[in-house]
Design a protein around this motif. Structure first.
Motif, PDB file in Angstrom:
ATOM      1  N   TYR A  13      62.387  55.183  39.202  1.00  0.00           N
ATOM      2  CA  TYR A  13      61.753  54.528  38.057  1.00  0.00           C
ATOM      3  C   TYR A  13      60.388  53.976  38.467  1.00  0.00           C
ATOM      4  N   TRP A  14      59.379  54.239  37.610  1.00  0.00           N
ATOM      5  CA  TRP A  14      58.003  53.870  37.914  1.00  0.00           C
ATOM      6  C   TRP A  14      57.313  53.281  36.704  1.00  0.00           C
ATOM      7  N   GLY A  15      56.413  52.342  36.971  1.00  0.00           N
ATOM      8  CA  GLY A  15      55.541  51.847  35.923  1.00  0.00           C
ATOM      9  C   GLY A  15      54.348  52.772  35.752  1.00  0.00           C
ATOM     10  N   GLN A  16      53.475  52.404  34.841  1.00  0.00           N
ATOM     11  CA  GLN A  16      52.321  53.244  34.533  1.00  0.00           C
ATOM     12  C   GLN A  16      51.164  53.001  35.491  1.00  0.00           C
ATOM     13  N   GLY A  17      51.224  51.927  36.254  1.00  0.00           N
ATOM     14  CA  GLY A  17      50.190  51.623  37.232  1.00  0.00           C
ATOM     15  C   GLY A  17      49.140  50.670  36.699  1.00  0.00           C
ATOM     16  N   THR A  18      48.541  49.921  37.618  1.00  0.00           N
ATOM     17  CA  THR A  18      47.447  49.020  37.268  1.00  0.00           C
ATOM     18  C   THR A  18      46.355  49.157  38.325  1.00  0.00           C
ATOM     19  N   VAL A  55      59.007  41.368  39.484  1.00  0.00           N
ATOM     20  CA  VAL A  55      58.587  41.412  40.872  1.00  0.00           C
ATOM     21  C   VAL A  55      57.078  41.242  40.898  1.00  0.00           C
ATOM     22  N   ASP A  56      56.601  40.390  41.782  1.00  0.00           N
ATOM     23  CA  ASP A  56      55.183  40.102  41.897  1.00  0.00           C
ATOM     24  C   ASP A  56      54.656  40.534  43.260  1.00  0.00           C
ATOM     25  N   LEU A  57      53.359  40.765  43.300  1.00  0.00           N
ATOM     26  CA  LEU A  57      52.680  41.062  44.557  1.00  0.00           C
ATOM     27  C   LEU A  57      51.440  40.177  44.636  1.00  0.00           C
ATOM     28  N   GLN A  58      51.493  39.187  45.500  1.00  0.00           N
ATOM     29  CA  GLN A  58      50.350  38.313  45.729  1.00  0.00           C
ATOM     30  C   GLN A  58      49.487  38.954  46.799  1.00  0.00           C
ATOM     31  N   MET A  59      48.235  39.224  46.455  1.00  0.00           N
ATOM     32  CA  MET A  59      47.335  39.908  47.370  1.00  0.00           C
ATOM     33  C   MET A  59      46.177  38.984  47.719  1.00  0.00           C
ATOM     34  N   GLY A  78      45.997  43.686  37.386  1.00  0.00           N
ATOM     35  CA  GLY A  78      44.935  44.365  38.127  1.00  0.00           C
ATOM     36  C   GLY A  78      43.557  43.942  37.650  1.00  0.00           C
ATOM     37  N   GLY A  79      42.537  44.396  38.368  1.00  0.00           N
ATOM     38  CA  GLY A  79      41.184  44.071  37.961  1.00  0.00           C
ATOM     39  C   GLY A  79      40.177  44.388  39.042  1.00  0.00           C
ATOM     40  N   LEU A  80      38.940  43.945  38.794  1.00  0.00           N
ATOM     41  CA  LEU A  80      37.843  44.133  39.737  1.00  0.00           C
ATOM     42  C   LEU A  80      37.545  42.801  40.417  1.00  0.00           C
ATOM     43  N   VAL A  81      37.602  42.805  41.747  1.00  0.00           N
ATOM     44  CA  VAL A  81      37.329  41.594  42.509  1.00  0.00           C
ATOM     45  C   VAL A  81      36.419  41.935  43.680  1.00  0.00           C
ATOM     46  N   GLN A  82      35.944  40.886  44.343  1.00  0.00           N
ATOM     47  CA  GLN A  82      35.126  41.073  45.529  1.00  0.00           C
ATOM     48  C   GLN A  82      35.983  40.954  46.787  1.00  0.00           C
ATOM     49  N   ALA A  83      35.495  41.517  47.863  1.00  0.00           N
ATOM     50  CA  ALA A  83      36.194  41.420  49.142  1.00  0.00           C
ATOM     51  C   ALA A  83      36.431  39.953  49.488  1.00  0.00           C
ATOM     52  N   SER A 125      41.475  37.097  45.835  1.00  0.00           N
ATOM     53  CA  SER A 125      42.921  37.275  45.670  1.00  0.00           C
ATOM     54  C   SER A 125      43.233  37.800  44.273  1.00  0.00           C
ATOM     55  N   LEU A 126      44.350  38.494  44.170  1.00  0.00           N
ATOM     56  CA  LEU A 126      44.886  38.948  42.888  1.00  0.00           C
ATOM     57  C   LEU A 126      46.396  38.860  42.956  1.00  0.00           C
ATOM     58  N   ARG A 127      46.992  38.652  41.804  1.00  0.00           N
ATOM     59  CA  ARG A 127      48.448  38.652  41.720  1.00  0.00           C
ATOM     60  C   ARG A 127      48.877  39.692  40.694  1.00  0.00           C
ATOM     61  N   LEU A 128      49.631  40.670  41.149  1.00  0.00           N
ATOM     62  CA  LEU A 128      50.187  41.680  40.267  1.00  0.00           C
ATOM     63  C   LEU A 128      51.596  41.277  39.857  1.00  0.00           C
ATOM     64  N   SER A 129      51.934  41.558  38.629  1.00  0.00           N
ATOM     65  CA  SER A 129      53.276  41.287  38.128  1.00  0.00           C
ATOM     66  C   SER A 129      53.870  42.545  37.521  1.00  0.00           C
ATOM     67  N   CYS A 130      55.188  42.631  37.590  1.00  0.00           N
ATOM     68  CA  CYS A 130      55.889  43.781  37.028  1.00  0.00           C
ATOM     69  C   CYS A 130      57.156  43.283  36.352  1.00  0.00           C
ATOM     70  N   ALA A 131      57.319  43.649  35.100  1.00  0.00           N
ATOM     71  CA  ALA A 131      58.502  43.269  34.341  1.00  0.00           C
ATOM     72  C   ALA A 131      59.385  44.489  34.127  1.00  0.00           C
ATOM     73  N   ALA A 132      60.659  44.355  34.458  1.00  0.00           N
ATOM     74  CA  ALA A 132      61.614  45.453  34.306  1.00  0.00           C
ATOM     75  C   ALA A 132      62.531  45.188  33.129  1.00  0.00           C
ATOM     76  N   SER A 133      62.885  46.236  32.416  1.00  0.00           N
ATOM     77  CA  SER A 133      63.829  46.124  31.306  1.00  0.00           C
ATOM     78  C   SER A 133      64.685  47.380  31.267  1.00  0.00           C
ATOM     79  N   GLY A 134      65.752  47.315  30.509  1.00  0.00           N
ATOM     80  CA  GLY A 134      66.651  48.453  30.419  1.00  0.00           C
ATOM     81  C   GLY A 134      67.812  48.321  31.390  1.00  0.00           C
TER      82      GLY A 134
END
Length: 123
Positions: A112-117, A79-83, A9-14, A17-26
């Motif tokens: 199951y949920w992550g903490q969020g970004t 799992v990734d989310l390309q935005m 996550g982060g701060l971007v301008q209109a 693009s941003l790419r979010l990633s999520c790593a699962a374990s357990g």
């Protein structure tokens, strides 16, 4: 239990693009759907995108169709989310989730949920 950790996550301008990633374990499972939800300021959590275990069938909410792409790597349990073409209305905390075994856009069906970004898009 399944642990999910988001990043990217982060701060971007209109228009950026941003790419979010999520790593699962357990206790992950190949049969689990993986998904992204988001919660805009002052609003309820909403569905963004989900992807089946095979990684080839995805579903998107209308407002991100054509701009966001979800992908998963079962070998890495990620799992990734390309935005792309981000808009100010995409500003939200983005959550990775899993645990559902059927196609659902309801947050209550994912255990199951992550903490969020945080993603902030300035105009």
């Amino acid at each position: 239990q399944v642990r999910l950790v988001e990043s990217g996550g982060g701060l971007v301008q209109a228009g950026d693009s941003l790419r979010l990633s999520c790593a699962a374990s357990g206790r992950t499972s190949f049969s689990y759907i993986m998904a992204w939800f988001r919660q805009p300021p002052g609003k309820e959590r909403e569905f963004v995108a989900s992807i089946w275990s095979g990684g080839k069938s995805a579903r998107y909410t209308d407002s991100v169709t054509g701009r966001f792409t979800i992908s998963r790597d079962n070998a890495k349990n990620t799992v990734d989310l390309q935005m792309n073409s981000l808009k100010p209305e995409d500003t939200a905390v983005y959550y990775c989730t899993t645990g559902a075994t059927y196609a659902t856009t309801m947050a209550t069906n994912y255990p199951y949920w992550g903490q969020g970004t945080q993603v902030t898009v300035s105009s």
